[in-house]
Design an enzyme around this catalytic site. Structure first.
Site, PDB file in Angstrom:
ATOM      1  CG  HIS A 117      44.574  38.130  45.311  1.00 53.88           C
ATOM      2  ND1 HIS A 117      44.240  37.410  46.436  1.00 53.88           N
ATOM      3  CD2 HIS A 117      44.491  37.268  44.271  1.00 53.88           C
ATOM      4  CE1 HIS A 117      43.975  36.158  46.085  1.00 53.88           C
ATOM      5  NE2 HIS A 117      44.118  36.043  44.766  1.00 53.88           N
ATOM      6  CD  GLU A 118      44.581  37.950  40.362  1.00 54.56           C
ATOM      7  OE1 GLU A 118      45.345  37.124  39.842  1.00 54.56           O
ATOM      8  OE2 GLU A 118      43.534  37.630  40.961  1.00 54.56           O
ATOM      9  CD  GLU A 183      43.389  32.101  45.276  1.00 49.98           C
ATOM     10  OE1 GLU A 183      43.267  33.287  45.607  1.00 49.98           O
ATOM     11  OE2 GLU A 183      43.645  31.766  44.118  1.00 49.98           O
TER      12      GLU A 183
HETATM   13 ZN   LIG Z   1      44.176  34.285  43.644  1.00 50.78          ZN
END
Ligand SMILES: [Zn+2]
Length: 285
Positions: A117-118, A183
Protein backbone atom coordinates in the site's frame (compact mmCIF):
# COMPACT_ATOMS: atom_id res chain seq x y z
CA UNK A 1 4.77 32.67 -8.33
CA UNK A 2 6.67 30.28 -10.49
CA UNK A 3 8.73 32.95 -12.25
CA UNK A 4 10.82 31.73 -15.12
CA UNK A 5 10.76 28.06 -14.16
CA UNK A 6 9.36 26.06 -17.03
CA UNK A 7 7.05 23.30 -15.96
CA UNK A 8 6.71 20.17 -17.96
CA UNK A 9 3.34 18.54 -17.53
CA UNK A 10 3.73 14.81 -17.75
CA UNK A 11 0.94 12.41 -18.26
CA UNK A 12 1.27 9.01 -16.63
CA UNK A 13 -0.85 5.95 -16.06
CA UNK A 14 -1.35 4.68 -12.51
CA UNK A 15 -0.44 0.98 -12.11
CA UNK A 16 -3.42 -1.46 -12.16
CA UNK A 17 -6.19 1.16 -11.97
CA UNK A 18 -5.06 2.74 -15.25
CA UNK A 19 -6.06 6.22 -14.13
CA UNK A 20 -4.38 8.98 -16.11
CA UNK A 21 -2.73 11.55 -13.89
CA UNK A 22 -0.98 14.84 -14.44
CA UNK A 23 2.23 15.67 -12.67
CA UNK A 24 4.36 18.72 -13.01
CA UNK A 25 7.19 17.51 -10.83
CA UNK A 26 9.84 15.30 -12.45
CA UNK A 27 10.34 11.91 -10.82
CA UNK A 28 14.07 12.59 -10.42
CA UNK A 29 13.27 15.62 -8.24
CA UNK A 30 10.78 13.57 -6.22
CA UNK A 31 13.43 10.91 -5.61
CA UNK A 32 15.86 13.57 -4.38
CA UNK A 33 13.19 14.98 -2.07
CA UNK A 34 12.48 11.45 -0.85
CA UNK A 35 16.11 10.82 -0.03
CA UNK A 36 16.50 14.12 1.79
CA UNK A 37 13.25 13.63 3.73
CA UNK A 38 14.28 10.11 4.70
CA UNK A 39 17.43 11.36 6.40
CA UNK A 40 15.33 13.89 8.25
CA UNK A 41 12.69 11.32 9.26
CA UNK A 42 15.30 8.96 10.70
CA UNK A 43 17.31 11.62 12.52
CA UNK A 44 17.05 11.02 16.25
CA UNK A 45 15.02 7.82 15.82
CA UNK A 46 16.08 4.45 17.16
CA UNK A 47 16.37 2.29 14.06
CA UNK A 48 16.41 -1.44 14.72
CA UNK A 49 18.75 -3.00 12.22
CA UNK A 50 19.14 -6.34 14.01
CA UNK A 51 16.73 -9.00 15.20
CA UNK A 52 13.94 -11.10 13.71
CA UNK A 53 11.55 -8.18 13.08
CA UNK A 54 14.07 -6.09 11.14
CA UNK A 55 14.96 -9.20 9.15
CA UNK A 56 11.29 -9.83 8.31
CA UNK A 57 10.86 -6.21 7.22
CA UNK A 58 13.83 -6.45 4.83
CA UNK A 59 12.61 -9.78 3.50
CA UNK A 60 9.08 -8.51 2.82
CA UNK A 61 10.53 -5.27 1.48
CA UNK A 62 12.74 -7.07 -1.00
CA UNK A 63 9.82 -9.15 -2.28
CA UNK A 64 7.47 -6.17 -2.68
CA UNK A 65 10.11 -3.91 -4.25
CA UNK A 66 10.93 -6.62 -6.77
CA UNK A 67 7.37 -6.67 -8.10
CA UNK A 68 7.04 -2.86 -7.93
CA UNK A 69 9.47 -2.71 -10.85
CA UNK A 70 11.14 0.66 -10.24
CA UNK A 71 14.79 0.15 -11.18
CA UNK A 72 15.72 3.73 -10.34
CA UNK A 73 14.45 3.45 -6.78
CA UNK A 74 17.01 3.16 -4.02
CA UNK A 75 15.02 0.66 -1.90
CA UNK A 76 15.79 1.03 1.80
CA UNK A 77 13.81 -0.35 4.74
CA UNK A 78 13.98 0.92 8.32
CA UNK A 79 12.24 -0.45 11.39
CA UNK A 80 11.84 2.42 13.85
CA UNK A 81 11.41 1.72 17.55
CA UNK A 82 8.32 3.79 18.30
CA UNK A 83 4.77 3.00 19.45
CA UNK A 84 3.21 5.05 16.65
CA UNK A 85 0.91 2.95 14.45
CA UNK A 86 2.35 4.06 11.17
CA UNK A 87 4.36 3.18 8.11
CA UNK A 88 5.36 5.16 5.03
CA UNK A 89 7.20 4.98 1.75
CA UNK A 90 8.81 8.11 0.34
CA UNK A 91 9.37 8.71 -3.39
CA UNK A 92 12.49 6.85 -4.40
CA UNK A 93 11.70 3.78 -2.28
CA UNK A 94 12.61 4.96 1.24
CA UNK A 95 10.47 2.94 3.63
CA UNK A 96 9.84 3.34 7.34
CA UNK A 97 7.81 1.04 9.61
CA UNK A 98 7.23 1.84 13.29
CA UNK A 99 7.29 -1.07 15.74
CA UNK A 100 3.87 0.13 16.97
CA UNK A 101 2.27 -1.00 13.73
CA UNK A 102 3.45 -4.61 13.99
CA UNK A 103 0.63 -6.02 16.23
CA UNK A 104 -1.99 -4.86 13.70
CA UNK A 105 -0.04 -6.38 10.81
CA UNK A 106 0.08 -9.63 12.80
CA UNK A 107 1.92 -11.64 10.16
CA UNK A 108 4.18 -11.47 7.14
CA UNK A 109 1.21 -11.27 4.76
CA UNK A 110 -0.23 -8.32 6.71
CA UNK A 111 3.11 -6.57 6.52
CA UNK A 112 3.29 -7.29 2.79
CA UNK A 113 -0.07 -5.56 2.25
CA UNK A 114 0.78 -2.40 4.20
CA UNK A 115 4.19 -2.33 2.50
CA UNK A 116 2.48 -2.74 -0.88
CA UNK A 117 0.00 0.00 0.00
CA UNK A 118 2.74 2.47 0.99
CA UNK A 119 4.90 1.55 -1.99
CA UNK A 120 1.75 1.98 -4.12
CA UNK A 121 1.44 5.63 -3.00
CA UNK A 122 5.03 6.13 -4.18
CA UNK A 123 4.85 4.24 -7.48
CA UNK A 124 1.52 5.87 -8.35
CA UNK A 125 3.20 9.26 -7.70
CA UNK A 126 0.54 10.37 -5.23
CA UNK A 127 3.05 12.61 -3.44
CA UNK A 128 3.99 14.54 -6.55
CA UNK A 129 0.36 14.70 -7.64
CA UNK A 130 -0.51 16.30 -4.30
CA UNK A 131 2.52 18.50 -4.45
CA UNK A 132 1.53 19.60 -7.94
CA UNK A 133 -1.79 20.70 -6.47
CA UNK A 134 -0.31 22.47 -3.48
CA UNK A 135 2.82 23.84 -5.14
CA UNK A 136 1.78 27.45 -4.74
CA UNK A 137 1.40 26.89 -1.00
CA UNK A 138 4.89 25.47 -0.70
CA UNK A 139 6.23 28.36 -2.73
CA UNK A 140 6.67 26.76 -6.11
CA UNK A 141 9.69 24.87 -7.34
CA UNK A 142 11.85 27.50 -5.66
CA UNK A 143 10.46 26.24 -2.36
CA UNK A 144 11.35 22.67 -3.24
CA UNK A 145 14.88 23.65 -4.20
CA UNK A 146 15.19 25.57 -0.96
CA UNK A 147 14.00 22.48 0.89
CA UNK A 148 16.75 20.41 -0.70
CA UNK A 149 19.46 22.98 -0.03
CA UNK A 150 18.59 24.50 3.31
CA UNK A 151 15.59 23.38 5.34
CA UNK A 152 15.97 26.21 7.82
CA UNK A 153 14.99 28.81 5.24
CA UNK A 154 11.57 27.27 4.74
CA UNK A 155 8.77 28.51 6.94
CA UNK A 156 7.48 25.72 9.25
CA UNK A 157 4.15 25.78 7.45
CA UNK A 158 5.81 25.29 4.04
CA UNK A 159 7.90 22.45 5.40
CA UNK A 160 4.80 20.87 6.92
CA UNK A 161 2.90 21.12 3.65
CA UNK A 162 5.77 19.56 1.78
CA UNK A 163 6.07 16.64 4.17
CA UNK A 164 2.29 16.34 4.23
CA UNK A 165 2.25 16.03 0.46
CA UNK A 166 4.68 13.12 0.79
CA UNK A 167 2.33 11.39 3.21
CA UNK A 168 4.55 11.75 6.25
CA UNK A 169 2.87 14.85 7.64
CA UNK A 170 1.47 13.26 10.78
CA UNK A 171 4.97 12.95 12.21
CA UNK A 172 5.50 16.70 11.99
CA UNK A 173 2.08 17.59 13.33
CA UNK A 174 0.40 18.26 10.01
CA UNK A 175 -2.27 15.78 9.12
CA UNK A 176 -3.00 15.87 5.45
CA UNK A 177 -4.58 12.55 4.60
CA UNK A 178 -4.37 11.20 1.10
CA UNK A 179 -7.61 11.65 -0.78
CA UNK A 180 -10.20 8.93 -0.95
CA UNK A 181 -9.20 8.04 -4.50
CA UNK A 182 -5.50 7.88 -3.62
CA UNK A 183 -6.23 5.57 -0.68
CA UNK A 184 -8.44 3.29 -2.77
CA UNK A 185 -5.76 3.21 -5.45
CA UNK A 186 -2.99 2.38 -2.96
CA UNK A 187 -5.18 -0.43 -1.56
CA UNK A 188 -5.59 -1.98 -5.01
CA UNK A 189 -1.90 -1.62 -5.88
CA UNK A 190 -0.93 -3.00 -2.45
CA UNK A 191 -3.12 -6.06 -2.97
CA UNK A 192 -1.69 -6.70 -6.42
CA UNK A 193 1.88 -6.28 -5.25
CA UNK A 194 1.42 -8.60 -2.26
CA UNK A 195 -0.30 -11.22 -4.43
CA UNK A 196 2.40 -11.03 -7.10
CA UNK A 197 5.02 -11.40 -4.36
CA UNK A 198 3.26 -14.61 -3.23
CA UNK A 199 1.19 -13.44 -0.24
CA UNK A 200 -2.54 -14.33 0.17
CA UNK A 201 -4.44 -11.12 -0.73
CA UNK A 202 -7.42 -11.92 1.55
CA UNK A 203 -5.18 -10.95 4.47
CA UNK A 204 -5.33 -7.35 3.23
CA UNK A 205 -9.01 -7.16 4.15
CA UNK A 206 -8.41 -8.53 7.67
CA UNK A 207 -5.66 -5.99 8.32
CA UNK A 208 -8.16 -3.10 8.36
CA UNK A 209 -10.26 -4.79 11.06
CA UNK A 210 -7.16 -5.12 13.21
CA UNK A 211 -6.29 -1.47 12.67
CA UNK A 212 -9.81 -0.38 13.58
CA UNK A 213 -9.66 -2.47 16.77
CA UNK A 214 -6.16 -1.31 17.65
CA UNK A 215 -6.56 2.41 17.13
CA UNK A 216 -9.83 2.93 19.10
CA UNK A 217 -10.09 6.50 17.93
CA UNK A 218 -6.71 7.62 19.19
CA UNK A 219 -3.59 8.06 17.13
CA UNK A 220 -5.25 6.96 13.92
CA UNK A 221 -2.48 6.23 11.45
CA UNK A 222 -2.25 8.36 8.34
CA UNK A 223 -3.10 5.40 6.15
CA UNK A 224 -6.24 4.74 8.20
CA UNK A 225 -7.71 8.14 7.59
CA UNK A 226 -11.42 8.55 8.29
CA UNK A 227 -12.23 8.54 4.60
CA UNK A 228 -12.68 6.11 3.06
CA UNK A 229 -14.12 4.16 5.96
CA UNK A 230 -12.79 0.72 6.78
CA UNK A 231 -15.96 -0.91 5.41
CA UNK A 232 -15.81 1.06 2.21
CA UNK A 233 -12.19 0.22 1.50
CA UNK A 234 -12.80 -3.43 2.34
CA UNK A 235 -15.70 -3.49 -0.13
CA UNK A 236 -13.42 -2.01 -2.78
CA UNK A 237 -10.79 -4.64 -2.03
CA UNK A 238 -13.32 -7.48 -2.24
CA UNK A 239 -14.07 -6.40 -5.79
CA UNK A 240 -10.41 -6.77 -6.71
CA UNK A 241 -9.89 -9.96 -4.70
CA UNK A 242 -10.54 -12.50 -7.52
CA UNK A 243 -7.97 -10.78 -9.76
CA UNK A 244 -5.44 -10.58 -6.93
CA UNK A 245 -6.08 -14.20 -5.99
CA UNK A 246 -5.22 -15.41 -9.49
CA UNK A 247 -1.91 -13.60 -9.22
CA UNK A 248 -1.30 -15.11 -5.78
CA UNK A 249 -2.01 -18.67 -6.94
CA UNK A 250 0.58 -18.29 -9.70
CA UNK A 251 3.26 -16.91 -7.36
CA UNK A 252 2.39 -18.45 -3.98
CA UNK A 253 5.31 -18.70 -1.56
CA UNK A 254 6.28 -22.15 -0.34
CA UNK A 255 5.61 -21.45 3.34
CA UNK A 256 2.82 -20.15 5.59
CA UNK A 257 2.92 -16.35 5.62
CA UNK A 258 -0.05 -16.00 8.01
CA UNK A 259 1.60 -17.33 11.14
CA UNK A 260 1.02 -14.90 14.01
CA UNK A 261 4.29 -13.03 14.50
CA UNK A 262 3.15 -9.88 16.29
CA UNK A 263 -0.56 -10.15 17.13
CA UNK A 264 -1.85 -10.92 20.65
CA UNK A 265 -0.26 -14.09 22.04
CA UNK A 266 2.04 -14.31 19.04
CA UNK A 267 4.17 -17.02 20.61
CA UNK A 268 1.46 -19.56 21.33
CA UNK A 269 -1.33 -18.79 18.89
CA UNK A 270 -1.36 -20.13 15.39
CA UNK A 271 -3.55 -18.61 12.76
CA UNK A 272 -5.56 -20.01 9.92
CA UNK A 273 -4.10 -20.10 6.46
CA UNK A 274 -5.42 -19.88 2.94
CA UNK A 275 -3.11 -22.68 1.98
CA UNK A 276 -4.03 -25.66 4.18
CA UNK A 277 -1.50 -27.87 2.44
CA UNK A 278 1.47 -25.68 3.23
CA UNK A 279 3.92 -26.53 5.94
CA UNK A 280 3.58 -24.72 9.25
CA UNK A 281 6.81 -23.53 10.62
CA UNK A 282 7.31 -21.77 13.90
CA UNK A 283 8.79 -18.35 14.17
CA UNK A 284 12.54 -18.47 14.00
CA UNK A 285 14.24 -16.60 16.82
ZN1 LIG B 1 -2.42 5.29 2.26
Amino acid sequence: MLGTVVLVVSCAKVPYTGRIQYNIIPDSLMRTIGKSTYKQMLAGEAVKSKGADAKTLSKVGRKISKVADKPKYDWTFSLIKDDTMNAWCLPGGYIGFYTGVLPALKNEAGMAFVMGHEVGHATAHHGSERLSQSLTMVGGLVGLELYLKDHSKLKPKQRGLLLGALGVGATVGVILPFSRSHEAEADVIGMMYMAKAGYPPAESIKVWDRFARGSKGIDIPAFLSTHPSTKRRQANQREWLPTARKRYLRNKLGYDTQINLWGPAADSQKTGSESPGSARTGRRK
